[in-house]
Scaffold this motif. Structure first.
Motif: not given
Length: 648
Positions: A120-137
C-alpha cells in the motif's frame, strides 16, 4: 538617543558576525535533528523453519500541505483526492476539504494513511502530487515495525519480546529478549527531521541518511507440532482442575534441545494465557519428584540397596517431634517399593538413619549433581535452586528427613527435568537448549551445540536400578493409572503442599503442587518431560498421578502418533537434471519480465504474505497455517498493486 542607537548597532553586529555561528548552530539544533530509525528485528523460527516471531514494516503517509507551489497544488489536489477515495472508500470531497483546510491552517504534517503495508505504501507514493516527492509534492513517509507471533498465544512467553517503557527501561523475556541485543535487534538507521511546531517533527527528505541494518534470524529448537500438543494437553487439564497455573516441558534426551515449553496462568476472567515463564523462573518445593534424587544418593553411597527393608509403619511416624505421614500404611517394604509407592516415611527413614550424623555427606552428593546451581540457560530470569546445609537459617534436625521427600529445598521445573533427562541419557547431564543457530539468510552466524554439565551423574549399577524403579512407578506404583500395554513410560509422581506457613489457614483452604517428571519410551528414551500444575481444585483432585500424570501421558502418546520418528540420512549433493532444467527455464522467464508469480503453495502463510507484499502485490489471506491455494498461477506475469488471494 544617539549613543543608545550606536549601542544597538554594535550589539547587532556582535550577534551577526562574532556570535553568529554559535547562535545559528544552536537554532539548527533546536529545529533540525537526527532521528533514529529502528532496524527490522530478526525473525524467530522453529526447528523446522516455521515462523514464530517476525517484524512487519508499517508505514504512515502524511503531506506537508504548504510545501507544494500553488499551481502544482491546484493542478493535482483533485486527482489526489480521487485516488485516496479509491484506496480507502471515503468520499473524494472528504479528502479534498481536509487537504485544502490543512493548507489554509499551514499544517505541515497532515495524515493521509496510517499503519499501512509495504504494498500500500508503494501504491500511495505513486498517487498524484505525492509522486513528486518531499520537495515538490510535500510527501512525508514514516516507517515503523510491529512484532507479530504467527502462532498466537502458543509459547508466546518463551518466544518472548523486547520492550522499552517511557523511562527507557527494557524488558526482555523469552528467546526474543535473551538474543535481542546480540543478534535480533540489528543496527538502527538515521533520518534528518525538522521541527514544524507543536512538538511535531517531519522528515526533511524521503530517504534515510543511514539505512538501518536488519537483525539476524534465530532458529530455535521448538518443534511446532510437539509445542501444539503440549500446549493443548496442559490447557485442557488446567481447565478441568481449575488450577492457578502450570507448565509442561518436552526435552530431547540426547541433545538437551527443548522441543516444547508451555506456561499457562489464569487471568481474572478464568482464561489461561502465557502469563509467566514458570518452567524457567519459578522455584518451588518439588515434593516427591525429589525422592528419586534422595534414593539415588543412598544407592551411590552404598548405604542401602534396592532390597533393603524399610519400616513405614502404619502410615505415620514421628521424626524429632514432628509427624510425617503417608497417604496409607505400607508396613515393612523394600527400599525400591518405598520409592514406587512414594512413601514419605520410607525415604525420610532411609536418609535420616544413614545421614543424620553426617548430613554434609548427603548434601555433597546432591551438589555433585550440580543441583545447587542454576542451569545457565539462555533465557533471562532462571530461578535459583535452594539446597540448605548445616549452618543455614533454614537448617534444623528435621531438614534431612524433609529434604528426603522434597521439602525444605527449592528447584525450578526445568532444573528437575534436567536431572531426569540425565537418567534417561545414560547418566550424562546436558544443559537444556532453546537455540539451534543464528543465521543471516542462509549464512550461519553461530551454531549452538550440545553442552554437557555432568559427564556421569552415577554408576551404571545405580542408573540401571533407578530406571527399573521409575518404570515400575508407572506399571505398579503411584503412576499405575498412566500405564499402557502399548506404550512404555517411566517417571515419578509428585504431590507437595504449598503456601502452608500458616498451617491452620492451610487446612481451611488446602493448596498443592502436582507434578510428574519422566521420559519415554522407558527402555530407549527419546524425550524427557515434566508437567507441574499449581493449586488444582481439591474438590476435583490434587495428586500428581491424577492431575499432571494424564498430561504427561497425553503428550507422550500424541508425539508418537502425530509426529513419528524419522531417521535422517544426509543426502549427496547430486544435481537433478530435470530440476536444473526447470530452474533455468524459470530464471529465463524471470529475466524476460520484471516480476513473475512464484509458487507459494506449501509455504507457511506468514512467509508467503511477507514475500508477496514485498513484490508489490496486495495480498488477501484466507485462514491460517500452510498455503494450499493461490489465485494467480505460478509463472504468471504480475502487475503492480495486483490483488492475490492465498488460501490455507
Amino acid at each position: 538617543m544617539f549613543v543608545f542607537a550606536l549601542a544597538v548597532v554594535f550589539k547587532l553586529c556582535s550577534i551577526q558576525f562574532i556570535q553568529g555561528d554559535q547562535y545559528r548552530s544552536l537554532a539548527e539544533q533546536r529545529t533540525i535533528k537526527d532521528v533514529e530509525i529502528p532496524a527490522n528485528r530478526g525473525n524467530v523460527y522453529s526447528a523446522d523453519g516455521s515462523l514464530l516471531a517476525t517484524s512487519i514494516p508499517k508505514y504512515d503517509i502524511r503531506i506537508d500541505a504548504i510545501q507544494p507551489k500553488q499551481d502544482i497544488f491546484n493542478e493535482n489536489i483533485k486527482a489526489l483526492a480521487d485516488s485516496l477515495s479509491n484506496y480507502s472508500g471515503k468520499s473524494s470531497s472528504h479528502y479534498l476539504k481536509g487537504i485544502k483546510k490543512a493548507r489554509l491552517d499551514k499544517n505541515r504534517y497532515f495524515l493521509l494513511a496510517r499503519n499501512i503495508s509495504y504494498s500500500d505504501y508503494i501504491r500511495l507514493r505513486n498517487f498524484p502530487l505525492l509522486k513528486l516527492g518531499a520537495i515538490k509534492g510535500g510527501l512525508i513517509v514514516e516507517q515503523t515495525t510491529r512484532r507479530e507471533h504467527p502462532m498466537g498465544g502458543i509459547a508466546e512467553r518463551t518466544i518472548g519480546y523486547e520492550r522499552k517503557d517511557e523511562d527507557g527501561n527494557v524488558t526482555r523475556p523469552g528467546i526474543d529478549g535473551a538474543f535481542g541485543a546480540k543478534y535480533l535487534s540489528g543496527v538502527n538507521g538515521k533520518r534528518l527531521k525538522q521541527k514544524i511546531g507543536n512538538g511535531q517533527w517531519k522528515p526533511i527528505v524521503d530517504y534515510n541518511q543511514v539505512e538501518p541494518q536488519d537483525g539476524y534470524d534465530v532458529y530455535t529448537t521448538i518443534d511446532v507440532n510437539i509445542q501444539d500438543i503440549a500446549h493443548h494437553s496442559l490447557l485442557g487439564q488446567l481447565e478441568k482442575y481449575e488450577a492457578d497455573h502450570g507448565c509442561a516441558v518436552v526435552m530431547d534426551v540426547k541433545t538437551g534441545e527443548i522441543k516444547a515449553i508451555s506456561n499457562l496462568g489464569r487471568n481474572k476472567d478464568g482464561k489461561y494465557y502465557e502469563r509467566l515463564n514458570y518452567a524457567v523462573g519459578e522455584s518451588h518445593e518439588p515434593g516427591s519428584t525429589f525422592k528419586t534424587m534422595a534414593f539415588m544418593a543412598a544407592l551411590e553411597d552404598k548405604v542401602i540397596d534396592t532390597s533393603t527393608v524399610v519400616d513405614t509403619q502404619n502410615g505415620s511416624k514421628r521424626f524429632y517431634g514432628r509427624t510425617i505421614s503417608d497417604s496409607r500404611g505400607n508396613g515393612e517394604i523394600s527400599a525400591a517399593r518405598a520409592l514406587e509407592v512414594s512413601s514419605n516415611i520410607g525415604l525420610a527413614t532411609i536418609v535420616d538413619e544413614h545421614y543424620s550424623k553426617q548430613p554434609k555427606k548427603f548434601i555433597n552428593r546432591i551438589k555433585s549433581w550440580n543441583l545447587h546451581e542454576t542451569l545457565g540457560v539462555s533465557i533471562i530470569g532462571e530461578g535459583k535452586p535452594v539446597i540448605p546445609e548445616p549452618g543455614d537459617k533454614i537448617w534444623s534436625r528435621n531438614a534431612l528427613p524433609s529434604m528426603a521427600y522434597g521439602y525444605n529445598l527449592r528447584m525450578t521445573p526445568l532444573q528437575t527435568l534436567a536431572f531426569y533427562n540425565a537418567i534417561a541419557n545414560g547418566g550424562e547431564m546436558v544443559r537444556p537448549r532453546f537455540i539451534k543457530a543464528v543465521k543471516e539468510f542462509d549464512r550461519e552466524v553461530e551454531v549452538f551445540e550440545k553442552e554437557v554439565i555432568n559427564q556421569k551423574i552415577c554408576s551404571d549399577k545405580t542408573l540401571g536400578e533407578i530406571r527399573e524403579i521409575l518404570k515400575n512407578v508407572v506399571v505398579r506404583g503411584t503412576g499405575r493409572r498412566m500405564y499402557s500395554e502399548n506404550f512404555s513410560m517411566a517417571g515419578k509422581t509428585g504431590t507437595a503442599r504449598t503456601e502452608y506457613n500458616n498451617f491452620e489457614e492451610w487446612k481451611k483452604d488446602k493448596k498443592y503442587v502436582s507434578s510428574f517428571a519422566g521420559y519415554f519410551p522407558a527402555d530407549n528414551p527419546k524425550y524427557s518431560c515434566i508437567v507441574v500444575i499449581h493449586k488444582p481444585s481439591t474438590k476435583v483432585g490434587f495428586y500428581g498421578a491424577d492431575v499432571s500424570g494424564p498430561v504427561f501421558k497425553r503428550i507422550a502418546q500424541k508425539i508418537y502418533t502425530e509426529t513419528p520418528l524419522i531417521d535422517e540420512v544426509e543426502s549427496l549433493e547430486v544435481v537433478n537434471a530435470k530440476t536444473e532444467e526447470q530452474y533455468q527455464s524459470f530464471f529465463k522467464t524471470a529475466q524476460t519480465y520484471i516480476t513473475i508469480m512464484p509458487n507459494v503453495i506449501g509455504l507457511p502463510a506468514m512467509d508467503a504474505l511477507a514475500l508477496l507484499e514485498n513484490m508489490g502485490l496486495k495480498v488477501k489471506l484466507e485462514g491460517v497455517g500452510t498455503v494450499k491455494s493461490q489465485s494467480i498461477s505460478k509463472g504468471t506475469k504480475i502487475k503492480p498493486n495486483q490483488i492475490i488471494v492465498i488460501g490455507t
